[in-house]
Design an enzyme around this catalytic site. Structure first.
Site, PDB file in Angstrom:
ATOM      1  N   TYR A 104     -10.495  -6.491  11.578  1.00 51.01           N
ATOM      2  CA  TYR A 104      -9.695  -5.970  10.468  1.00 51.01           C
ATOM      3  C   TYR A 104      -9.672  -6.987   9.332  1.00 51.01           C
ATOM      4  CZ  TYR A 104      -6.001  -4.253   7.506  1.00 51.01           C
ATOM      5  OH  TYR A 104      -5.301  -3.811   6.422  1.00 51.01           O
TER       6      TYR A 104
ATOM      7  N   ASN B  40     -15.546  29.540 -23.080  1.00 54.70           N
ATOM      8  CA  ASN B  40     -16.257  28.450 -22.414  1.00 54.70           C
ATOM      9  C   ASN B  40     -16.074  28.481 -20.895  1.00 54.70           C
ATOM     10  OD1 ASN B  40     -17.089  27.404 -24.898  1.00 54.70           O
ATOM     11  ND2 ASN B  40     -15.155  26.313 -25.150  1.00 54.70           N
TER      12      ASN B  40
ATOM     13  N   GLN C 268      -7.562  -1.880   3.442  1.00 61.57           N
ATOM     14  CA  GLN C 268      -6.421  -1.113   2.924  1.00 61.57           C
ATOM     15  C   GLN C 268      -6.859  -0.223   1.746  1.00 61.57           C
ATOM     16  OE1 GLN C 268      -2.422  -2.842   2.722  1.00 61.57           O
ATOM     17  NE2 GLN C 268      -2.621  -2.824   0.511  1.00 61.57           N
TER      18      GLN C 268
ATOM     19  N   SER D  22     -11.760  27.891 -27.558  1.00 58.45           N
ATOM     20  CA  SER D  22     -11.890  26.680 -28.376  1.00 58.45           C
ATOM     21  C   SER D  22     -10.728  26.609 -29.350  1.00 58.45           C
ATOM     22  CB  SER D  22     -13.218  26.738 -29.133  1.00 58.45           C
ATOM     23  OG  SER D  22     -13.136  25.933 -30.293  1.00 58.45           O
TER      24      SER D  22
ATOM     25  N   THR E  36     -38.784  27.218 -10.858  1.00 55.02           N
ATOM     26  CA  THR E  36     -38.973  25.820 -10.457  1.00 55.02           C
ATOM     27  C   THR E  36     -39.107  25.055 -11.775  1.00 55.02           C
ATOM     28  OG1 THR E  36     -41.386  25.925 -10.381  1.00 55.02           O
ATOM     29  CG2 THR E  36     -40.238  26.448  -8.330  1.00 55.02           C
ATOM     30  N   HIS E  37     -38.616  23.848 -11.813  1.00 58.01           N
ATOM     31  CA  HIS E  37     -38.573  23.075 -13.067  1.00 58.01           C
ATOM     32  C   HIS E  37     -37.840  23.845 -14.171  1.00 58.01           C
ATOM     33  CE1 HIS E  37     -41.936  20.610 -11.349  1.00 58.01           C
ATOM     34  NE2 HIS E  37     -42.253  21.787 -10.832  1.00 58.01           N
TER      35      HIS E  37
ATOM     36  N   SER F 125       0.833  -1.214   0.000  1.00 55.71           N
ATOM     37  CA  SER F 125       0.000   0.000   0.000  1.00 55.71           C
ATOM     38  C   SER F 125       0.861   1.255   0.000  1.00 55.71           C
ATOM     39  CB  SER F 125      -0.916   0.012   1.227  1.00 55.71           C
ATOM     40  OG  SER F 125      -0.171  -0.111   2.415  1.00 55.71           O
TER      41      SER F 125
ATOM     42  N   LYS G 168     -15.236  31.487 -29.254  1.00 55.70           N
ATOM     43  CA  LYS G 168     -15.730  30.838 -28.037  1.00 55.70           C
ATOM     44  C   LYS G 168     -15.081  31.301 -26.752  1.00 55.70           C
ATOM     45  CE  LYS G 168     -17.747  27.183 -27.860  1.00 55.70           C
ATOM     46  NZ  LYS G 168     -19.039  26.714 -27.517  1.00 55.70           N
TER      47      LYS G 168
ATOM     48  N   GLU H 190     -17.755  23.976 -15.384  1.00 52.27           N
ATOM     49  CA  GLU H 190     -18.084  22.635 -15.890  1.00 52.27           C
ATOM     50  C   GLU H 190     -17.278  21.557 -15.183  1.00 52.27           C
ATOM     51  OE1 GLU H 190     -17.435  24.270 -20.070  1.00 52.27           O
ATOM     52  OE2 GLU H 190     -18.615  22.481 -20.449  1.00 52.27           O
TER      53      GLU H 190
ATOM     54  N   LYS I  57      -7.941   4.191   1.694  1.00 50.80           N
ATOM     55  CA  LYS I  57      -7.200   5.456   1.740  1.00 50.80           C
ATOM     56  C   LYS I  57      -7.241   6.244   0.431  1.00 50.80           C
ATOM     57  CE  LYS I  57      -4.135   2.910   3.859  1.00 50.80           C
ATOM     58  NZ  LYS I  57      -5.054   2.062   4.651  1.00 50.80           N
TER      59      LYS I  57
HETATM   60  N1  ARG Z   1      -1.415  -1.416   4.961  1.00 47.11           N
HETATM   61  C1  ARG Z   1      -2.429  -1.835   5.852  1.00 47.11           C
HETATM   62  C2  ARG Z   1      -3.731  -1.063   5.637  1.00 47.11           C
HETATM   63  O1  ARG Z   1      -3.667  -0.019   5.079  1.00 47.11           O
HETATM   64  C3  ARG Z   1      -1.996  -1.649   7.264  1.00 47.11           C
HETATM   65  C4  ARG Z   1      -2.623  -2.614   8.199  1.00 47.11           C
HETATM   66  C5  ARG Z   1      -2.117  -3.965   7.910  1.00 47.11           C
HETATM   67  N2  ARG Z   1      -2.589  -4.891   8.885  1.00 47.11           N
HETATM   68  C6  ARG Z   1      -2.463  -6.207   8.678  1.00 47.11           C
HETATM   69  N3  ARG Z   1      -2.951  -6.951   9.593  1.00 47.11           N
HETATM   70  N4  ARG Z   1      -1.924  -6.703   7.597  1.00 47.11           N
HETATM   71  O2  ARG Z   1      -4.796  -1.477   6.008  1.00 47.11           O
END
Ligand code: ARG
Length: 483
Positions: free
Chosen positions: A321, A289, A326, A281, A159-160, A27, A287, A294, A329
């Protein structure tokens, strides 16, 4: 198949993972962004290990100094993470051991990456919320100032997307402000719920070590530790709430973007897009724009998609967990970036927009914006509303046929529809009178819009001091922790 470097958990395995597995599970490309939070989180954890006697004083000192050094290197842009180690947590521990020697191997006492990653991400989201709310403050403040200058500027209310009743431009802009105010409230509310510290939850069940969870929570500026260890390592509600709040705000910005696209079109011409926020453009020389508006509209899709992605990651996971998590993020970071980059553009774009007040007033000539007022006038003269609606409907039909406006009818023509109508009725339905009459709380009458403006300003001030107070508090937290 090439085998990878030694991992944190290599003891259990006769052979290391293949390079393929390592790069598939890594990760690092995403969570590198959490490095600062991972180091300060580790710093707090190390101090707690020392305070509770789990690590001896001189070794605690080595951990603390090593982590401070890592932090300084990171802030100077000199920290190189190793792609051979699977995530940011592994990297930080590894680099610490390189600097602090054997003592580094004690850092992970009473900690799991499961409570660690949640702590890091919560701290990231906490900062992201404060930044988002403060950008929202700027946009709201810009729009309130604008609204204050336009409380008498008459324009069609829709409205509409059909002409409905006359409103002021200031009133219309304040409608956007109250949407954004709710967005800020939502973010600040999520902040309160997320500000609890996961550290000490361990892998899932707590720990047999004598941890002081209150201390780590305090050292990291959390209100308190979380309640249940299993829930703690399973919980991504805070990420979901953040993603929702971003998506909701982006939907509001998208609606503003769409409106500006319409308003700056030749059909509406309610406003002229400042050159600085438009592009041309490659083929059509004439143009101009409204690309910024947008793209704000278009990028709302990213925030909505991120929310869906997160919901689907979490749906169906058993406690506690799971590695699927993972995948949380990238979406959190993407929503944060999408929203903040749009917020940066929106305030200045509105500030520099040139409204065409004359054109807005002219647009009010069409579409019988005062028809409701004529019906209300009949009601005031004793007619039941349903009947008045019918009468005015017939008047409108007559006008449409003859290409006339209500106000251009003669008294005789009006009388043909109802005895209750006379010259006073015509005076009653000037657009200006229609606007000023809407004095109900929350209405478009200028004095009511002024009330909305002062209420919005009061909330703005409260949000600003909440936000600034929190920033000052956190600054002190980091200063104390690094002492
Ligand atoms: N890279 C992992 C994550 O973002 C960290 C936690 C990993 N935990 C594990 N038990 N492998 O979730």
């Amino acid at each position: 198949m090439r085998m990878a470097e030694k991992q944190l958990w290599s003891g259990r395995f006769a052979e290391g993972p293949s390079q393929m597995t390592l790069s598939f599970t890594s990760s690092l490309s995403v969570d590198t962004r959490l490095a600062w939070y991972d180091i300060v989180g580790s710093l707090a954890h190390a101090r707690m290990l020392g305070a509770t006697g789990m690590v001896l004083e001189h070794e605690t000192e080595l951990l603390v100094e090593g982590l401070k050094q890592l932090l300084a290197e990171l802030e100077a842009g000199n920290l190189d993470l190793s792609p051979d180690l699977e995530d940011v947590h592994t990297n930080v521990e590894h680099m610490l051991t390189q600097r602090a020697g054997e003592a580094g191997k004690r850092l992970h006492t009473a900690r799991s990456r499961n409570d660690q990653v949640s702590t890091d991400l919560r701290m990231f989201v906490r900062d992201a919320i404060l930044e988002t709310v403060s950008l929202l403050l700027d946009v709201r403040s810009e729009m309130i100032d604008l609204a204050e200058r336009e409380t008498e500027t008459i324009m069609p209310g829709f409205t509409h997307l059909q002409h409905a009743q006359p409103v002021s431009l200031g009133f219309h802009l304040m409608a956007h402000v109250f949407r954004l105010q709710r967005d800020a409230e939502r973010f600040l509310d999520a902040y309160k719920r997320l500000n609890q510290c996961p550290l000490g939850a361990g892998a899932l069940a707590g720990t047999g070590h004598p941890v002081d969870r209150g201390l780590t929570a305090e050292l990291l500026g959390f209100d308190r530790p979380t309640d249940n260890a299993m829930d703690t390592v399973s919980d991504r509600d805070f990420a979901l709430e953040f993603a929702y709040d971003c998506a909701q705000t982006m939907v509001h910005l998208s609606s503003m973007g769409e409106e500006l696209v319409l308003w700056t079109s030749p059909e509406f011409r309610f406003a002229e897009m400042p050159d600085a926020f438009a592009t041309g453009s490659s083929i059509m020389p004439q143009k101009k724009n409204p690309d910024v508006a947008e793209l704000v509209r278009g990028r709302s899709s990213v925030a909505v998609g991120n929310l869906m992605q997160l919901l689907v990651v979490m749906k169906g996971l058993p406690l506690s967990y799971n590695r699927d998590m993972q995948e949380d993020k990238a979406s959190v970071f993407s929503s944060y970036e999408t929203l903040t980059s749009c917020l940066f553009m929106v305030g200045p774009m509105y500030r520099e927009l040139a409204f065409d007040r004359e054109r807005m007033a002219k647009a009010c000539a069409d579409g019988f914006l005062n028809a409701t007022d004529l019906a209300d006038h009949l009601v005031q003269r004793g007619m039941p509303f349903r009947e008045a609606h019918e009468v005015v409907g017939a008047v409108v039909q007559h006008c449409v046929k003859d290409g006339k406006r209500l106000e251009s009818l003669s008294v005789e023509e009006l009388k043909g529809f109802s005895d209750l109508l006379d010259q006073g009725s015509l005076d009653h339905v000037t657009l200006d009178a229609c606007l000023h009459r809407r004095k109900s709380a929350g209405g478009t009458a200028p004095e009511r819009v002024m009330e909305q403006i002062s209420s919005a300003r009061a909330v703005l001030d409260a949000h600003r001091s909440e936000c600034e107070g929190e920033l000052v508090r956190l600054e002190k937290v980091w200063k104390d922790l690094r002492e």
